[in-house]
Write a protein that holds these residues in place. Sequence first.
Motif, short mmCIF file in Angstrom:
data_model
loop_
_atom_site.label_atom_id
_atom_site.label_comp_id
_atom_site.label_asym_id
_atom_site.label_seq_id
_atom_site.Cartn_x
_atom_site.Cartn_y
_atom_site.Cartn_z
N GLU A 38 12.59 -45.17 -66.09
CA GLU A 38 12.37 -43.95 -65.32
C GLU A 38 11.27 -43.09 -65.93
O GLU A 38 10.54 -42.40 -65.21
CB GLU A 38 13.67 -43.16 -65.19
CG GLU A 38 14.70 -43.85 -64.30
CD GLU A 38 15.77 -42.92 -63.78
OE1 GLU A 38 15.69 -41.69 -64.03
OE2 GLU A 38 16.69 -43.42 -63.10
N CYS A 39 11.13 -43.14 -67.24
CA CYS A 39 10.02 -42.43 -67.88
C CYS A 39 8.68 -42.99 -67.43
O CYS A 39 7.68 -42.26 -67.33
CB CYS A 39 10.13 -42.54 -69.40
SG CYS A 39 11.40 -41.49 -70.13
N MET A 40 8.64 -44.29 -67.14
CA MET A 40 7.39 -44.94 -66.74
C MET A 40 7.11 -44.82 -65.25
O MET A 40 5.95 -44.74 -64.83
CB MET A 40 7.43 -46.41 -67.14
CG MET A 40 7.52 -46.67 -68.63
SD MET A 40 7.68 -48.42 -69.04
CE MET A 40 5.99 -48.97 -68.83
N PHE A 41 8.19 -44.82 -64.43
CA PHE A 41 8.00 -44.93 -62.98
C PHE A 41 8.67 -43.83 -62.16
O PHE A 41 8.46 -43.76 -60.95
CB PHE A 41 8.49 -46.29 -62.50
CG PHE A 41 7.71 -47.44 -63.08
CD1 PHE A 41 6.44 -47.73 -62.61
CD2 PHE A 41 8.23 -48.19 -64.12
CE1 PHE A 41 5.70 -48.77 -63.16
CE2 PHE A 41 7.50 -49.24 -64.67
CZ PHE A 41 6.23 -49.53 -64.19
N GLY A 42 9.48 -43.00 -62.77
CA GLY A 42 10.14 -41.93 -62.05
C GLY A 42 11.59 -42.25 -61.75
O GLY A 42 12.05 -43.36 -61.94
N PRO A 43 12.34 -41.26 -61.27
CA PRO A 43 13.78 -41.44 -61.00
C PRO A 43 14.03 -42.51 -59.94
O PRO A 43 13.28 -42.63 -58.97
CB PRO A 43 14.21 -40.05 -60.50
CG PRO A 43 13.19 -39.11 -61.04
CD PRO A 43 11.91 -39.87 -61.05
N GLY A 87 12.45 -46.78 -55.61
CA GLY A 87 13.27 -47.99 -55.62
C GLY A 87 13.88 -48.18 -57.00
O GLY A 87 14.49 -47.28 -57.56
N ALA A 88 13.67 -49.37 -57.57
CA ALA A 88 14.25 -49.73 -58.86
C ALA A 88 13.22 -49.63 -59.98
O ALA A 88 12.38 -50.53 -60.11
CB ALA A 88 14.82 -51.14 -58.81
N PRO A 89 13.25 -48.59 -60.80
CA PRO A 89 12.29 -48.50 -61.90
C PRO A 89 12.37 -49.69 -62.85
O PRO A 89 11.35 -50.14 -63.37
CB PRO A 89 12.69 -47.19 -62.61
CG PRO A 89 13.40 -46.40 -61.59
CD PRO A 89 14.11 -47.40 -60.73
N ARG A 90 13.58 -50.22 -63.06
CA ARG A 90 13.71 -51.35 -63.99
C ARG A 90 13.07 -52.61 -63.43
O ARG A 90 12.51 -53.41 -64.19
CB ARG A 90 15.19 -51.58 -64.31
CG ARG A 90 15.41 -52.69 -65.33
CD ARG A 90 14.91 -52.31 -66.72
NE ARG A 90 15.07 -53.41 -67.66
CZ ARG A 90 14.09 -54.24 -68.03
NH1 ARG A 90 12.86 -54.08 -67.57
NH2 ARG A 90 14.33 -55.22 -68.88
N TRP A 91 13.12 -52.81 -62.12
CA TRP A 91 12.43 -53.95 -61.52
C TRP A 91 10.92 -53.83 -61.77
O TRP A 91 10.25 -54.82 -62.09
CB TRP A 91 12.69 -54.01 -60.02
CG TRP A 91 14.07 -54.44 -59.61
CD1 TRP A 91 15.21 -54.40 -60.36
CD2 TRP A 91 14.45 -54.95 -58.33
NE1 TRP A 91 16.27 -54.85 -59.62
CE2 TRP A 91 15.84 -55.19 -58.37
CE3 TRP A 91 13.75 -55.20 -57.15
CZ2 TRP A 91 16.53 -55.70 -57.27
CZ3 TRP A 91 14.44 -55.70 -56.06
CH2 TRP A 91 15.82 -55.95 -56.12
#
Length: 202
Positions: free
Chosen positions: A121-126, A137-141
């Motif tokens: 989430e730090c890299m791509f947002g909530p 969508g899925a930040p971890r994906w």
Amino acid sequence: MGKRETAMGGLLTNAGYRITDKPPNASTANMGGHARAEALGLYQRLQGIRELERISSGTWDVAVQGNLLIEVDEENHFNRHRAATLDGTDYPWTADYLRYCAEYESRCRTNGGFWTSTSSECMFGPASPRGDHTGVGAPRWRQRALYDAVRDVWAQGNPGWSLARLSIYDVVDGVSFNDVLKGRQQIAPDRLRELIEARTLG
């Protein structure tokens, strides 16, 4: 990788490969300028929200004698975000992996840390609600796709190492490679070598 990594090690040994020490993680810190720019560009393609100076992947799955790295990609590696990082590439696995991303995204896990995490989430947002691909969508994906792509770029730009990617969705002589990894089926060692050689970059 866990059990799959252990199973892969046994298969490689049976096929005549010698397991060796892994190199440091792929990172923009140990890439040339062109490769580093490409990796950071992939982060932007995946709609990263920060100005990153460095991206580092996790550890490699397996290294074998001859400076060959072998990654075994399971179901959580195939989705729209990984496809985005492969678009326009001509890696030995590109065509198959794009097909797997299109066909098997529904098998990517959406629970817990498979969908989101603090670092992603730090890299791509909530994250969006679980299973909802509108918005972030899925930040971890996205993060997993980025780390796979960073490994690809690192290998392409590092003549000292080669990289082969295998997937649980590969089929060899009519046999699912996932079933081979789980010990439910077998393939001849020379057929494994052929698959690895066909999927080797560098």
